[in-house]
Motif scaffolding. Structure first.
Motif, PDB file in Angstrom:
ATOM      1  N   UNK A 197      69.098 -30.464-121.726  1.00 38.70           N
ATOM      2  CA  UNK A 197      69.150 -29.170-121.047  1.00 38.70           C
ATOM      3  C   UNK A 197      68.550 -29.269-119.639  1.00 38.70           C
ATOM      4  N   UNK A 198      67.431 -29.958-119.505  1.00 44.19           N
ATOM      5  CA  UNK A 198      66.778 -30.078-118.197  1.00 44.19           C
ATOM      6  C   UNK A 198      67.634 -30.864-117.217  1.00 44.19           C
ATOM      7  N   UNK A 199      68.330 -31.889-117.701  1.00 46.48           N
ATOM      8  CA  UNK A 199      69.123 -32.731-116.803  1.00 46.48           C
ATOM      9  C   UNK A 199      70.243 -31.935-116.128  1.00 46.48           C
ATOM     10  N   UNK A 200      70.692 -30.855-116.738  1.00 49.11           N
ATOM     11  CA  UNK A 200      71.727 -30.008-116.131  1.00 49.11           C
ATOM     12  C   UNK A 200      71.203 -29.251-114.911  1.00 49.11           C
ATOM     13  N   UNK A 201      69.880 -29.205-114.754  1.00 42.67           N
ATOM     14  CA  UNK A 201      69.260 -28.496-113.639  1.00 42.67           C
ATOM     15  C   UNK A 201      68.877 -29.436-112.503  1.00 42.67           C
ATOM     16  N   UNK A 202      69.123 -30.732-112.683  1.00 45.69           N
ATOM     17  CA  UNK A 202      68.763 -31.757-111.700  1.00 45.69           C
ATOM     18  C   UNK A 202      70.017 -32.226-110.985  1.00 45.69           C
ATOM     19  N   UNK A 203      69.886 -32.417-109.669  1.00 43.57           N
ATOM     20  CA  UNK A 203      71.016 -32.849-108.851  1.00 43.57           C
ATOM     21  C   UNK A 203      71.347 -34.322-109.023  1.00 43.57           C
ATOM     22  N   UNK A 204      72.321 -34.778-108.246  1.00 43.58           N
ATOM     23  CA  UNK A 204      72.797 -36.159-108.330  1.00 43.58           C
ATOM     24  C   UNK A 204      71.714 -37.176-107.988  1.00 43.58           C
ATOM     25  N   UNK A 205      70.842 -36.819-107.076  1.00 45.98           N
ATOM     26  CA  UNK A 205      69.757 -37.722-106.676  1.00 45.98           C
ATOM     27  C   UNK A 205      68.454 -36.955-106.819  1.00 45.98           C
TER      28      UNK A 205
END
Length: 132
Positions: free
Chosen positions: A31-39
């Protein structure tokens, strides 16, 4: 429209609040990774850069501090930045840590950079103001 009425700022704040809840409180990497950008650039010297560094950090929290909670006391947004004043408690019953997190978000309201400063909450203080 003034910056204080900019809907992008509110969206950015909501992204960061969601990140605390699913990432730190629930320790849910997916779930958290969906809130993080490409870099994802990390400035905390104990966490590696990139999404992999955040995944490893969450794994450590799940293992060492499964009951860790982060409570956002204040949150501010300006431009691409969100700043949160947070009470972090690794183990229930402990005084915890006063934390200031600074996040930079991209045009899609994804977190792409993080800084933090932390101060343990002492048992006693020379004033009665508290840290929050």
């Amino acid at each position: 429209m003034g910056d204080d009425m900019d809907p992008k700022l509110e969206i950015n704040k909501q992204t960061v609040l969601a990140f605390y809840e699913v990432g730190l409180n629930q320790k849910d990497f997916a779930a958290a990774s969906k809130l993080i950008g490409d870099r994802y650039v990390q400035h905390n010297p104990r966490i590696a850069d990139g999404i992999e560094g955040f995944d490893a950090f969450l794994g450590q929290l799940r293992r060492d501090f499964p009951a860790l909670r982060a409570e956002v006391k204040n949150i501010f947004a300006e431009g691409d930045f969100v700043i949160a004043h947070v009470h972090g408690v690794r183990v229930p019953g402990q005084l915890g840590t006063a934390i200031v997190d600074i996040f930079r978000l991209d045009a899609n309201a994804k977190i792409v950079e993080h800084w933090d400063v932390m101060q343990p909450i002492p048992e006693t203080a020379v004033n009665h103001n508290g840290m929050f």
